[in-house]
Motif scaffolding. Structure first.
Motif, PDB file in Angstrom:
ATOM      1  N   SER A  83      43.371  47.882  40.636  1.00  0.00           N
ATOM      2  CA  SER A  83      41.946  47.580  40.726  1.00  0.00           C
ATOM      3  C   SER A  83      41.276  48.380  41.851  1.00  0.00           C
ATOM      4  CB  SER A  83      41.728  46.083  40.945  1.00  0.00           C
ATOM      5  OG  SER A  83      40.392  45.724  40.727  1.00  0.00           O
ATOM      6  N   ALA A 254      43.039  34.633  48.481  1.00  0.00           N
ATOM      7  CA  ALA A 254      42.794  34.967  47.078  1.00  0.00           C
ATOM      8  C   ALA A 254      41.845  33.922  46.510  1.00  0.00           C
ATOM      9  CB  ALA A 254      44.098  34.993  46.289  1.00  0.00           C
ATOM     10  N   CYS A 257      38.685  33.612  39.802  1.00  0.00           N
ATOM     11  CA  CYS A 257      37.417  34.059  39.235  1.00  0.00           C
ATOM     12  C   CYS A 257      37.482  33.934  37.726  1.00  0.00           C
ATOM     13  CB  CYS A 257      37.140  35.516  39.606  1.00  0.00           C
ATOM     14  SG  CYS A 257      36.857  35.782  41.360  1.00  0.00           S
ATOM     15  N   TYR A 308      32.577  33.612  40.271  1.00  0.00           N
ATOM     16  CA  TYR A 308      33.412  33.438  41.455  1.00  0.00           C
ATOM     17  C   TYR A 308      33.716  31.958  41.647  1.00  0.00           C
ATOM     18  CZ  TYR A 308      32.266  38.276  42.351  1.00  0.00           C
ATOM     19  OH  TYR A 308      32.139  39.633  42.224  1.00  0.00           O
ATOM     20  N   LEU A 346      41.490  37.050  42.365  1.00  0.00           N
ATOM     21  CA  LEU A 346      40.886  38.170  43.087  1.00  0.00           C
ATOM     22  C   LEU A 346      41.331  38.156  44.542  1.00  0.00           C
ATOM     23  CD1 LEU A 346      38.561  40.377  42.647  1.00  0.00           C
ATOM     24  CD2 LEU A 346      37.072  38.717  43.786  1.00  0.00           C
ATOM     25  N   THR A 347      41.699  39.323  45.070  1.00  0.00           N
ATOM     26  CA  THR A 347      41.993  39.459  46.500  1.00  0.00           C
ATOM     27  C   THR A 347      40.857  40.238  47.163  1.00  0.00           C
ATOM     28  OG1 THR A 347      43.207  41.543  46.263  1.00  0.00           O
ATOM     29  CG2 THR A 347      44.475  39.501  46.034  1.00  0.00           C
ATOM     30  N   ARG A 350      41.283  43.856  46.684  1.00  0.00           N
ATOM     31  CA  ARG A 350      41.462  44.157  45.254  1.00  0.00           C
ATOM     32  C   ARG A 350      42.837  44.728  44.934  1.00  0.00           C
ATOM     33  NH1 ARG A 350      37.185  41.869  46.285  1.00  0.00           N
ATOM     34  NH2 ARG A 350      35.268  42.086  45.049  1.00  0.00           N
ATOM     35  N   GLY A 366      47.412  38.151  42.198  1.00  0.00           N
ATOM     36  CA  GLY A 366      46.184  38.766  42.699  1.00  0.00           C
ATOM     37  C   GLY A 366      45.915  40.167  42.188  1.00  0.00           C
ATOM     38  N   SER A 368      43.517  41.189  40.417  1.00  0.00           N
ATOM     39  CA  SER A 368      42.076  41.471  40.564  1.00  0.00           C
ATOM     40  C   SER A 368      41.470  42.184  39.364  1.00  0.00           C
ATOM     41  CB  SER A 368      41.830  42.280  41.851  1.00  0.00           C
ATOM     42  OG  SER A 368      42.322  41.592  42.985  1.00  0.00           O
ATOM     43  N   SER A 415      30.609  36.004  48.028  1.00  0.00           N
ATOM     44  CA  SER A 415      31.071  36.978  47.034  1.00  0.00           C
ATOM     45  C   SER A 415      30.011  37.203  45.970  1.00  0.00           C
ATOM     46  CB  SER A 415      32.377  36.501  46.385  1.00  0.00           C
ATOM     47  OG  SER A 415      33.421  36.430  47.338  1.00  0.00           O
TER      48      SER A 415
END
Length: 430
Positions: A83, A254, A257, A308, A346-347, A350, A366, A368, A415
């Motif tokens: 990602s 993390a 999402c 998110y 999601l981290t 990313r 994670g 992403s 976010s």
């Protein structure tokens, strides 16, 4: 493992068109194994299959059904790399880290194809995906993207500009595209079900409807479930966004999402060919991107957006239909047969989180948004590190991961605010 358990998959197109698969019984009583894998998605089943091929006794515990989470709900696109791409990795973490990770960004794709061929997995595998530019700035980015990937040895790429782009996508929306002829798309639930069957053919055991309620670390790790206990020499935690407090050290690093997908009614063959003449999978270059492809029975599978925190919108069709019709105006009013959502993890940077706890509990999560390919790579690397080859696993495990700003209370609105900023830039083309 999961905050909620369900005996069935969500009501998606994938679940409705899944290959036959048995219901596996929940764990009852006490058992012992070499490796216990928590989570029967791509990461868990990929790890389990690699380990079983090496002759280890492996047990998989799944809180719901095989492929219940993101592995059975995603867009089904085989997108190469991570990602965050190699130029960002090199700039932030140095040339040595970039070299180590740069040897692997296309390997997950190859693993998928090897598995499909080796175990004759029927998952509608097709070749080709493309990245579509909505404005001149994004197209310039695709030119740079092509040069970057070619620098790391990936040369099956083709730039399309203007009218040439409509050779692959029947829309006026895009100014250009980058075709990855080595990419592709498939039925993701059937892929994970096929690998689960391959794992069981090697003597592996899967227990569904078996959430892990407590993990007790030690030389022999004990995993407690509602009606049983597994004692294992080593453990793989592979629940990703559906892991429930089994890795407290990573809770703030993390964020789940949600993304939404719809599937249309089957399209006339002529219409389908006009939309995607060569049956490629597509994702655009926006920060909050749209992605779409055709199913084996000529339905348009269209997804996009991010929630998110993982909450579902009031109407999935209400979110996605305007995007679909903006891309393909001729589908205005098309019937939507399926609409569903699912969570990915999601981290902040990313990049995926790999690591080891107390010397014998491994985790990988994670991705992403790039989980289809990277999860398969994770399974191979976990098998390698358990077999004494740690260099490639450690290249990921050495990446620093910071908590999201604002903590658990503010990470979602912050976010979302950042995403709004980048969305405005995409709209303005700056």
């Amino acid at each position: 493992m999961s905050a909620t358990s369900s005996p069935r998959h969500v009501a998606s197109y994938y679940a409705a068109s899944a290959n036959p698969s048995p219901s596996r019984p929940a764990l009852e009583g006490e058992i012992r194994c070499d490796v216990c894998v928590v989570g029967a998605g791509f990461t868990g089943i990929s790890s389990a299959l690699h380990l079983a091929e090496k002759g280890l006794k492996v047990v998989v515990l799944e809180a719901a059904r095989v492929g219940f989470g993101a592995s059975g709900r995603n867009g089904g696109q085989i997108v190469n790399s991570y990602s965050r791409d190699m130029d960002v990795i090199e700039a932030k973490y140095g040339a040595e880290t970039a070299r180590a990770l740069g040897d692997m960004p296309f390997e997950g794709n190859r693993i998928i194809r090897e598995r499909v061929a080796q175990y004759d997995i029927q998952c509608d595998l097709k070749d080709g995906n493309l990245f579509a530019a909505c404005n001149a700035k994004q197209f310039k980015g695709l030119i740079e993207h092509k040069a970057l990937w070619e620098r790391f040895g990936h040369d099956r790429l083709e730039l399309l500009e203007g009218r040439d782009c409509r050779r692959e996508v029947g829309t006026q929306r895009y100014v250009g595209a980058l075709v990855d002829h080595a990419g592709g798309h498939l039925h993701p639930l059937n892929l994970v079900l096929g690998q689960a069957a391959a794992f069981e053919s090697l003597g592996g055991v899967i227990h569904e409807q078996t959430p892990v309620t407590e993990l007790v670390h030690g030389e022999l790790v004990r995993l407690h479930t509602p009606r049983g206990v597994v004692s294992a020499e080593r453990v793989v935690l592979a629940g990703n966004a559906y892991m429930h407090k089994l890795i407290p050290q990573l809770e703030g690093k993390a964020m789940p999402c949600g993304t939404q997908i719809v599937t249309t009614e089957p399209l006339d063959e002529t219409v389908a060919r006009e939309l995607l003449p060569n049956d490629m999978a597509v994702e655009d270059c926006n920060y909050l991107l749209d992605y779409f492809r055709l199913s084996a029975d000529r339905r348009l599978i269209y997804g996009g957006g991010v929630n998110y925190g993982g909450q579902d919108p009031a109407s999935i069709e209400g979110v996605i239909r305007p995007k679909l019709e903006a891309t393909f105006p001729r589908l205005k009013g098309v019937r939507i047969d399926y609409a569903w959502s699912g969570n990915f993890l999601l981290t902040l940077n990313r990049l995926p989180q790999f690591g080891v706890l107390n010397g014998n509990v491994y985790y990988a999560q994670g991705y992403s948004g790039h989980g289809v390919t990277c999860s398969h790579l994770a399974g191979r690397l976990i098998a390698e590190v358990m077999n004494g080859r740690n260099e490639r696993f450690d290249a990921f495990a050495g990446l620093p991961h910071l908590p999201f700003p604002g903590g658990r209370m503010l990470r979602v609105p912050l976010s979302a605010l950042g995403a709004w900023y980048y969305r405005v830039r995409d709209i303005l083309g700056v």
